[in-house]
Design an enzyme around this catalytic site. Structure first.
Site, mmCIF file in Angstrom:
data_model
loop_
_atom_site.group_PDB
_atom_site.id
_atom_site.type_symbol
_atom_site.label_atom_id
_atom_site.label_comp_id
_atom_site.label_asym_id
_atom_site.label_seq_id
_atom_site.Cartn_x
_atom_site.Cartn_y
_atom_site.Cartn_z
ATOM 1 N N LYS A 105 0.814 -1.216 0.000
ATOM 2 C CA LYS A 105 0.000 0.000 0.000
ATOM 3 C C LYS A 105 0.853 1.275 0.000
ATOM 4 O O LYS A 105 0.389 2.340 -0.387
ATOM 5 C CB LYS A 105 -0.978 -0.026 1.163
ATOM 6 C CG LYS A 105 -2.039 -1.096 0.937
ATOM 7 C CD LYS A 105 -3.207 -1.015 1.874
ATOM 8 C CE LYS A 105 -4.310 -1.970 1.445
ATOM 9 N NZ LYS A 105 -3.859 -3.401 1.531
HETATM 10 C C1 LIG Z 1 -4.438 -4.458 0.838
HETATM 11 C C2 LIG Z 1 -3.660 -5.716 0.659
HETATM 12 C C3 LIG Z 1 -4.013 -6.684 -0.308
HETATM 13 C C4 LIG Z 1 -5.235 -6.538 -1.199
HETATM 14 O O1 LIG Z 1 -5.090 -5.546 -2.175
HETATM 15 P P1 LIG Z 1 -6.411 -4.962 -2.932
HETATM 16 O O2 LIG Z 1 -5.911 -3.824 -3.728
HETATM 17 O O3 LIG Z 1 -7.335 -4.535 -1.818
HETATM 18 O O4 LIG Z 1 -6.965 -6.055 -3.739
HETATM 19 C C5 LIG Z 1 -3.225 -7.818 -0.417
HETATM 20 N N1 LIG Z 1 -2.162 -8.021 0.390
HETATM 21 C C6 LIG Z 1 -1.791 -7.121 1.325
HETATM 22 C C7 LIG Z 1 -0.635 -7.426 2.207
HETATM 23 C C8 LIG Z 1 -2.515 -5.935 1.499
HETATM 24 O O5 LIG Z 1 -2.166 -5.057 2.435
#
Ligand SMILES: *Cc1c(COP(=O)(O)O)cnc(C)c1O
Length: 520
Positions: free
Chosen positions: A116
């Protein structure tokens, strides 16, 4: 020059500029913003972009979507450069080979060790830039101020805090259920010393309660206006945009001979990450297929099997707690964006012949119907014709908790030069999916997105790599990075509150200029 504007998936002919869409987040009618057109790549992109650094590539891709009257190129470049200077890897998102035609794209080299950061480092700087511009030449009293309010079960909170810490004219409050986030995640949030950051531990609550408090505050017109609430959740267009870049980066990091029949496999929750891959494909990046990897919260895998988008009838409406908690979701908020394009592309010959304005409105109407069904009945049936269009570009698989642990073991046990490689449980869901897909199509190139560093999700890693089975493995020595180990001893600042009243009282006290006393 980009002329792109943004409109809501749910209707209205009104379009917004890039900066308006980013500050708005969610459209007033509940829809998500998408671009009026998907731009085309420059004809010579493959040679022109081949040797660009990540920030340079980011500027090239983002310039296609961000008109210079929204953000002039020199300013966009500066925002991007600052956003990726915080990453520990020169390549920002490096590619690691794990087998002859298999690769892992590591997205976790940013400040909070999870993917993120790639988007939120950028979004934080965009917010700060837009506010600074709005406040230029205004007196202190006229200053616009943004209060970012969010709930987290883990990853989003720390990435948002690291994206917004120390930004002028922005205060961030992150709510989480008291005692229910992992110690390392609480430590990541609560050790950030900046005065504009508030970690709010809501007593006797769970994630849904925290989420509901946030929703109520946003829905309360008076409160929302008084505090100018801003959201950083994954529905924000700028987050999707920033993530398109690493699909191009992966392409250029692949050896030339591997740049054919490229399949991306993406551990998926809210569908933001993989949607960015789809935009990359639509822009013209040669991608054969995108595969959604879900855990036991598998609403997306069921959609691709049935053409119906429905809450899991077996769980009483709740999420299942899995070893990959960042993907524990009931509904995928960004899936709505893809659904709009599916509604658009599935139009019958008569509608498809109409001017684009009318086609857009027809797709908005179809999508609204689906969203109404979903709201009323907990399910919407898009039909197999729509599903078949989606299936040309997407596949989906569901991976169990046991398979997740097995995959962690397998990659740790891989012989040199590929192993040992310790992967986090979200990445493991992706790798299990990749293996299944590769069985049917063994000659393709596979790139699985790795969304977190294994130290962030130690529970699953330690359950998989036990002392008994793997005596040589030592979590503290082999996995835990120095920076995360150090958090333990650092000073924390947490504001414990009771319920929605407590949250509102804290936000108001801060607004009045008071300095509430932290509880820890
Ligand atoms: C947020 C997240 C995801 C999922 O990503 P999306 O964009 O919501 O599909 C997968 N793995 C981790 C570690 C995350 O923090």
């Amino acid at each position: 020059m980009s002329q792109t504007r943004y409109f809501s998936t749910r209707g209205g002919s009104e379009t917004l500029s890039f900066d308006e869409a980013v500050l708005m987040g969610l459209a007033p009618n509940g829809g998500l913003y998408i671009p009026t057109e998907i731009p085309s790549l420059p004809a010579n992109w493959e040679t022109e972009w081949a040797n660009l650094s990540f920030p340079e590539l980011s500027l090239a891709v983002l310039s296609l979507f961000v008109p210079t009257d929204s953000i002039p190129t020199a300013d966009l470049k500066d925002i991007i450069d600052r956003s990726y200077a915080t990453f520990r890897s020169e390549e920002v998102t490096p590619l690691r080979q794990t087998a002859a035609n298999e690769y892992v794209l590591e997205l976790w080299h940013g400040p909070t060790w999870a993917f993120k950061d790639v988007a939120l480092q950028f979004v934080g700087n965009v917010f700060a830039y837009l506010l600074e511009r709005a406040n230029k030449g205004k007196s202190e009293e006229e200053h616009e101020h943004l209060t970012v309010l969010g709930a987290t079960s883990g990853d989003t909170g720390s990435a948002a805090i690291y994206g917004l810490r120390s930004k002028p004219s922005i205060t961030i409050f992150i709510l989480y259920p008291d005692g229910r986030v992992s110690p390392i995640q609480e430590a990541q949030m609560a050790t950030v010393p900046d005065a504009n950051v508030y970690c709010v531990s809501v007593e006797d609550s769970d994630f849904d309660t925290c989420q509901a408090i946030v929703k109520n505050c946003f829905g309360d017109r008076e409160f929302n206006d008084a505090h100018r609430l801003g959201a950083v959740n994954s529905i924000n267009w700028a987050r999707i945009l920033a993530q398109i870049v690493y699909y191009f980066q992966a392409y250029f990091l692949l050896p030339k001979e591997a740049r054919k029949d490229i399949n991306f496999v993406v551990p998926t929750g809210n569908f933001g990450d993989i949607l960015a891959g789809w935009f990359a494909k639509r822009l013209g990046l040669p991608v054969q297929r995108l595969t959604v990897a879900t855990n036991e919260n598998d609403i997306l895998a069921r959609f691709f099997a049935t053409g119906r988008y429905e809450r899991d009838p077996t769980t009483d409406g709740g999420v299942k707690a899995t070893y990959s908690p960042a993907m524990d979701i009931l509904l995928s908020s960004n899936f709505e964006r893809l659904l709009w394009y599916l509604a658009h592309d599935a139009q019958d010959a008569a509608t498809a012949a109409l001017p684009e304005q009318q086609r857009r409105a027809a797709a908005q109407a179809t999508l609204n119907g689906w969203m109404d069904d979903l709201k009323k009945n907990g399910k919407a049936d898009m039909g197999t014709a729509v599903r078949d269009i989606a299936s040309k570009e997407f596949g989906a698989e569901r991976v169990s908790d046991q398979e997740t642990l097995d995959e962690i073991k397998k990659y740790y046990s891989a012989p040199a030069p590929y192993g040992p490689y310790v992967v986090d449980p979200h990445t493991a869901v992706g790798l299990a999916t990749q293996e299944r897909v590769a069985k049917a199509n063994p000659s393709a190139t596979y790139v699985t997105l790795s969304t977190a560093h294994p130290a962030k999700f130690s529970e699953a890693v330690e359950l998989a790599l036990t002392k008994e089975a793997f005596p040589a493995f030592n979590f503290a020595k082999d996995v835990l990075p120095e920076q995360l180990a150090q958090l333990e001893g650092m000073k924390r600042r947490v504001y414990k509150v009771k319920g929605e009243e407590g949250v509102r009282a804290l936000v108001e006290a801060v607004k009045r200029g008071e300095k509430p006393t932290p509880s820890a």
